[in-house]
Design an enzyme around this catalytic site. Structure first.
Site, mmCIF file in Angstrom:
data_model
loop_
_atom_site.group_PDB
_atom_site.id
_atom_site.type_symbol
_atom_site.label_atom_id
_atom_site.label_comp_id
_atom_site.label_asym_id
_atom_site.label_seq_id
_atom_site.Cartn_x
_atom_site.Cartn_y
_atom_site.Cartn_z
ATOM 1 N N ASP A 214 -43.588 21.408 -22.771
ATOM 2 C CA ASP A 214 -43.436 20.578 -21.581
ATOM 3 C C ASP A 214 -44.034 19.197 -21.797
ATOM 4 O OD1 ASP A 214 -42.053 22.281 -19.985
ATOM 5 O OD2 ASP A 214 -43.749 22.896 -18.736
ATOM 6 N N LYS A 236 -39.894 17.510 -18.423
ATOM 7 C CA LYS A 236 -39.218 17.008 -17.227
ATOM 8 C C LYS A 236 -39.923 15.728 -16.790
ATOM 9 C CE LYS A 236 -37.780 21.564 -15.506
ATOM 10 N NZ LYS A 236 -38.335 22.397 -16.579
#
Length: 435
Positions: A214, A236
């Protein structure tokens, strides 16, 4: 000549220990851990050895050494205080061709006991000729293994060690005539500082064939991985590009089904606004074994890094962790802002910086005082961390003036005043020490 290193499997085999002092107190527990049938010969013993005898874990002959005591032994440890007794024990063992260790005279020993210890499934033993040097080297190895800084992938027993609940014999590398199953570990990487990942998380990361990471995961740890590890960026970016969750799930499953061990490295804790449970469910529905490693959630770890306690006696006995990925009033929001506005507990707001105005308006509307202290902590636990303290009425303006951007944690409540006091006292203590 150099010694030949060998691991003895002593389960059910007789080991004779002569002497009941400090050396025996160290040797006997390790022998019991190895499953040895221990006969202790000594007129007097330490309290710990006496307890073992009383519990029936060892046999204790409460007398001096006698001829014939070594009969039938696979290993003999001569640990008596009297060198003559140790010499007699060694001679008897030598005569019957039994390996023996003399605690008082390494040069006269047929075998040496290494400085040893355990880290997980790994047993470390060091021989250097200098017991203190051996112990120091052992400690360095064990500390590295336990922290995850020193690691190597497991071989044949890899899956059983990582996933002890799996059926015996399961292993991603086992040849069975068809593509063997792999496995997935969902790992919480902590709030940002790579030193705050758990030992278990670091160990499993070192085992990975594939890592899906991530944006907020401790990415500097990726530099420690082997060159052949495939790294997939699943980050993200707020209001930017992102790898869709269904694609992340599909990647976890496809790589595991191809026989690889996959580490899903996340920031914080995977089960606190991390969608970790979604990934677990996706893996299990596809028949892929999965494990979860908790992480230090940024909801608590980041405030702590800025000296903000989320609870404090006499100030706050409750705290609420809220995701503000959608603003108050949005039909997708499930947050009860009226309840939070009327509460005196601490509020820890994640993903709130871009919506701080809407949040403060809602809290003020439902009863929070305009003077309620607020702390905004950006880049928590990282070298670039900075903290802005304000009030509920003024924080929106200050965040805009300071140009605060995600990632940031917002803490609302009187506990912020505790952090202010701690910071001032820390400054005074530092000044006195350096002055």
């Amino acid at each position: 000549m150099d010694p030949y290193l060998l691991g003895l499997r002593l389960g059910g085999r007789r080991v004779v220990v002569v002497g009941g002092g400090g050396v025996a107190s160290r040797r006997v527990p390790a022998l019991l851990d190895a499953g040895a049938d221990v006969l202790l010969v000594s007129p007097k013993v330490t309290a710990s050895l006496e307890d073992l005898a009383a519990a029936g874990r060892i046999r204790w002959a409460a007398r001096g050494y006698q001829d014939g005591d070594c009969a039938g032994a696979w290993l003999v440890c001569a640990c008596a205080d009297d060198p003559e007794v140790n010499a007699a024990v060694a001679a008897a063992a030598e005569a019957q061709r039994t390996w023996y260790v003399r605690a008082d005279d390494a040069a006269a020993s047929a075998a040496w006991t290494p400085a040893s210890g355990r880290a997980g499934d790994v047993r470390v033993g060091v021989l250097s000729g200098d017991p203190r040097h051996s112990a120091a080297i052992r400690d360095e190895f064990l500390n590295g293994l336990r922290s995850g800084e020193l690691s190597a992938r497991h071989g044949r027993r890899r899956a059983e060690l990582l996933f002890p609940s799996l059926p015996p014999g399961y292993h991603p590398r086992v040849s069975s005539g068809q593509d063997p199953p792999g496995a997935v570990a969902i790992i919480g990487g902590g709030p940002g500082d790579p030193g705050l990942i758990t030992v278990r998380g670091r160990q499993l990361l070192a085992e990975a064939d594939v890592v899906l990471t991530d944006r907020l995961a401790p990415r500097s740890l990726l530099d420690e991985l082997r060159d052949d590890v495939e790294i997939i960026d699943a980050g993200k970016i707020p209001y930017g590009r992102a790898m869709a969750q269904e694609h992340i799930n599909a990647a976890l499953i496809s790589h595991a089904q191809a026989g690889r061990f996959v580490a899903r490295l996340k920031g914080g804790d995977p089960f606190v606004f991390g969608r970790g449970a979604e990934e677990v469910l996706a893996c299990l529905r596809a028949g892929v074994p999965v494990t979860v490693v908790p992480g230090v959630t940024s909801a608590v770890g980041v405030p702590a890094s800025a000296w903000v306690p989320v609870t404090h006696r006499g100030v706050a006995q409750e705290f609420h962790v809220v995701s503000v990925h959608v603003p108050p009033g949005d039909e997708r929001s499930t947050v009860n802002w009226e309840l939070l506005g009327g509460s005196s507990g601490t509020l820890v707001l994640l993903m709130a910086v871009e919506r701080i105005g809407a949040v403060t308006d809602e809290l003020l509307r439902y009863g929070r005082s305009p003077d309620t202290p607020v702390s905004v902590i950006a880049d928590g636990t990282l070298p670039t961390q900075r903290t802005i303290n304000s009030t509920l009425e003024q924080v929106e303006r200050l965040v805009a003036e300071e140009g605060v951007r995600p990632p940031a944690i917002v803490v609302v409540g009187d506990v912020v005043n505790v952090a202010v006091e701690i910071t001032e006292l820390m400054r005074d203590v530092t000044a006195r020490r350096t002055g």
